[in-house]
Design an enzyme around this catalytic site. Sequence first.
Site, PDB file in Angstrom:
ATOM      1  N   ASP A   1       1.648   6.564   5.354  1.00 60.42           N
ATOM      2  CA  ASP A   1       0.676   5.598   4.854  1.00 60.42           C
ATOM      3  C   ASP A   1       1.157   4.866   3.599  1.00 60.42           C
ATOM      4  O   ASP A   1       0.428   4.076   3.019  1.00 60.42           O
ATOM      5  CB  ASP A   1      -0.665   6.288   4.583  1.00 60.42           C
ATOM      6  CG  ASP A   1      -1.857   5.392   4.862  1.00 60.42           C
ATOM      7  OD1 ASP A   1      -1.687   4.384   5.586  1.00 60.42           O
ATOM      8  OD2 ASP A   1      -2.957   5.683   4.372  1.00 60.42           O
TER       9      ASP A   1
ATOM     10  N   ARG B   1      -7.483  -0.514   1.157  1.00 57.53           N
ATOM     11  CA  ARG B   1      -7.970  -1.789   0.627  1.00 57.53           C
ATOM     12  C   ARG B   1      -8.385  -1.670  -0.838  1.00 57.53           C
ATOM     13  O   ARG B   1      -8.352  -2.656  -1.573  1.00 57.53           O
ATOM     14  CB  ARG B   1      -9.130  -2.294   1.490  1.00 57.53           C
ATOM     15  CG  ARG B   1     -10.379  -1.447   1.493  1.00 57.53           C
ATOM     16  CD  ARG B   1     -11.285  -1.729   2.688  1.00 57.53           C
ATOM     17  NE  ARG B   1     -10.685  -1.254   3.923  1.00 57.53           N
ATOM     18  CZ  ARG B   1     -11.233  -1.406   5.122  1.00 57.53           C
ATOM     19  NH1 ARG B   1     -12.401  -2.025   5.246  1.00 57.53           N
ATOM     20  NH2 ARG B   1     -10.637  -0.950   6.202  1.00 57.53           N
TER      21      ARG B   1
ATOM     22  N   ASP C   1      -2.519  10.572   3.304  1.00 61.36           N
ATOM     23  CA  ASP C   1      -3.915  10.167   3.493  1.00 61.36           C
ATOM     24  C   ASP C   1      -4.655  11.169   4.360  1.00 61.36           C
ATOM     25  O   ASP C   1      -4.517  11.184   5.583  1.00 61.36           O
ATOM     26  CB  ASP C   1      -3.976   8.775   4.144  1.00 61.36           C
ATOM     27  CG  ASP C   1      -5.407   8.290   4.309  1.00 61.36           C
ATOM     28  OD1 ASP C   1      -6.302   8.837   3.632  1.00 61.36           O
ATOM     29  OD2 ASP C   1      -5.624   7.369   5.112  1.00 61.36           O
TER      30      ASP C   1
ATOM     31  N   ASP D   1     -12.061   6.966   3.684  1.00 61.90           N
ATOM     32  CA  ASP D   1     -10.850   6.762   4.484  1.00 61.90           C
ATOM     33  C   ASP D   1     -10.497   5.289   4.601  1.00 61.90           C
ATOM     34  O   ASP D   1      -9.480   4.945   5.193  1.00 61.90           O
ATOM     35  CB  ASP D   1     -11.033   7.375   5.882  1.00 61.90           C
ATOM     36  CG  ASP D   1      -9.721   7.529   6.615  1.00 61.90           C
ATOM     37  OD1 ASP D   1      -8.671   7.625   5.947  1.00 61.90           O
ATOM     38  OD2 ASP D   1      -9.725   7.553   7.860  1.00 61.90           O
TER      39      ASP D   1
ATOM     40  N   GLU E   1      -9.402   3.571   2.163  1.00 64.35           N
ATOM     41  CA  GLU E   1      -8.908   3.625   0.787  1.00 64.35           C
ATOM     42  C   GLU E   1      -7.808   2.614   0.498  1.00 64.35           C
ATOM     43  O   GLU E   1      -7.618   2.200  -0.646  1.00 64.35           O
ATOM     44  CB  GLU E   1      -8.399   5.043   0.486  1.00 64.35           C
ATOM     45  CG  GLU E   1      -6.975   5.367   0.893  1.00 64.35           C
ATOM     46  CD  GLU E   1      -6.709   5.263   2.385  1.00 64.35           C
ATOM     47  OE1 GLU E   1      -5.580   4.934   2.766  1.00 64.35           O
ATOM     48  OE2 GLU E   1      -7.645   5.504   3.177  1.00 64.35           O
TER      49      GLU E   1
ATOM     50  N   LYS F   1       0.849  -1.194   0.000  1.00 64.11           N
ATOM     51  CA  LYS F   1       0.000   0.000   0.000  1.00 64.11           C
ATOM     52  C   LYS F   1       0.882   1.241   0.000  1.00 64.11           C
ATOM     53  O   LYS F   1       1.735   1.405   0.870  1.00 64.11           O
ATOM     54  CB  LYS F   1      -0.903   0.000   1.235  1.00 64.11           C
ATOM     55  CG  LYS F   1      -1.719   1.285   1.418  1.00 64.11           C
ATOM     56  CD  LYS F   1      -2.450   1.298   2.758  1.00 64.11           C
ATOM     57  CE  LYS F   1      -3.126   2.634   3.008  1.00 64.11           C
ATOM     58  NZ  LYS F   1      -3.788   2.693   4.337  1.00 64.11           N
TER      59      LYS F   1
ATOM     60  N   LYS G   1     -10.257  12.882   7.922  1.00 63.14           N
ATOM     61  CA  LYS G   1      -9.800  12.471   9.250  1.00 63.14           C
ATOM     62  C   LYS G   1      -9.997  13.619  10.239  1.00 63.14           C
ATOM     63  O   LYS G   1      -9.868  14.788   9.886  1.00 63.14           O
ATOM     64  CB  LYS G   1      -8.316  12.096   9.210  1.00 63.14           C
ATOM     65  CG  LYS G   1      -8.012  10.819   8.443  1.00 63.14           C
ATOM     66  CD  LYS G   1      -6.524  10.521   8.459  1.00 63.14           C
ATOM     67  CE  LYS G   1      -6.200   9.285   7.652  1.00 63.14           C
ATOM     68  NZ  LYS G   1      -6.737   8.056   8.241  1.00 63.14           N
TER      69      LYS G   1
END
Length: 511
Positions: free
Chosen positions: A296, A359, A278, A355, A357, A273, A285
């Site tokens: 991230d 996956r 993010d 959020d 995201e 990933k 967030k």
Amino acid sequence: MTALTLSTSAAPGLRADAIVIGVAKGAKGPVVAPGAEAVDKAYDGRLAGVLETLGASGAEGEVTKLPSPSGLKAPLVVAVGLGAEPEKDSAFDPEALRKAAGVAARALTGAKKAAFVLPLGDAADVGAVAEGVLLGAYSFTAYKGTAPSEIAAKAKNGKAPLAEAALLGGKPRDAAHKAALARAVAVAEELNRARDLINMPPNDLNPEAFAAIVQTAGKEHGLKVQVLDVKALEKGGYGGILGVGAGSTSGPRLVKLSYTSSKAKKHLALVGKGITYDSGGISLKPAGHNETMKCDMSGAAAVFAAVVSAARLGLEVNVTGWLALAENMPSGSATRPGDVLRMYSGKTVEVLNTDAEGRLVLADALWAASAEKPDAIVDVATLTGAMMLALGSRTFGIMANDDSFRTAVHEAAEEVGEPAWPMPLPEHLRKGMDSPTADIANMGERMGGGLVAGLFLREFVGEGIPWAHLDIAGPAFNDGGPFGYTPKGGTGSAVRTLVRLAELTASGDLG
């Protein structure tokens, strides 16, 4: 990085800024560890007593500095705690040596040379101490100072990292010792490169910049690099990666990094990933959760480092890394909660929370990796806060579609000193992701959210391919103070596990 040498020299006559010895926690007080007998003799055999007087106990992470007696040429002795003294006829665990070496290397910031006289029983111990020194001496200095020369030379405290370390007791002519040292250098250098990437601010490391760094490394190490830009992703139908990156002015990328060996009989695929920042997207967030979201992309950094390490080590296995890179930002073009994305696999996903995201980008990369029918797939991601709640900040979770493969991955992680824990994929949680609109939703039940994410990813793994998912949300970024060989900031979590998995795959011992 710190220069390492193996040396058979005796500690008393070695010219250095400091001599590092090990101290164990014994039943009746501190005990000087094997290897430091000559140093103890210079203190007339009373070194343990002197250390105890100074408050030392031998506990893990403890550092005690004391002036050298006249019998030593080095002016300083640094005693570092190894933890509990092993039972009779037992050796110190390599991880204890690795941590102690890391603590000592950090304590010697600014020194030009140090002699490490830690107990080296075999080649594995040589590798552990070497790794500990190189990882513990790490500092991120690229944005410190006012001139390039100053930035390169100084750490945040104004001192350069330890310049040179001699591992006394290491045998420079022993093939196993030399190989252990070479392996440690290759892996540590690439792990520290991953740390650098994780620590880079997101205004300098966007998906395009990350891809360019991979391309440069690929040329250096003879790796094949393929970069899919926005147009290529649109043509290929990578709806997950495109959907996550839709709100940013920095377009997403899917990078394929391939190492091939002419002697390979197995193929290992690694998927990372790579969300370079993010914000949470439209599902923004809350305040206080954005400051470290440059980390991230730690999964992609780990995969990148592992593939390059495999190449540098010349492993007899084919290793393919897939880096799913995007920046998750809110804007007028961003994916909205309620939107439906058509993934690379053809499945549709209803996005209930932007959020969640990671996956989505992983799903596209997992399907692309599956198309090549590798012998196994391992993905790495800072995926869920739920995993941090479950396992804390130093342990990553392992989920898999095969129990024996999950066990093998867990054993590999423990072998290299990376705390990990096997987690289940309960089937009853899958129903929570049913969507009235699409094939699946990107959110399910709140409780067990880390396991829900694993179940989502499983949907995009090719049939019959052993797969494991490493959720490194906790250990990927250290918000607290340094410990062992782990610095503050990016840690390079999972790099060593992935390299070990590649080695086990090459030898046919995985699973």
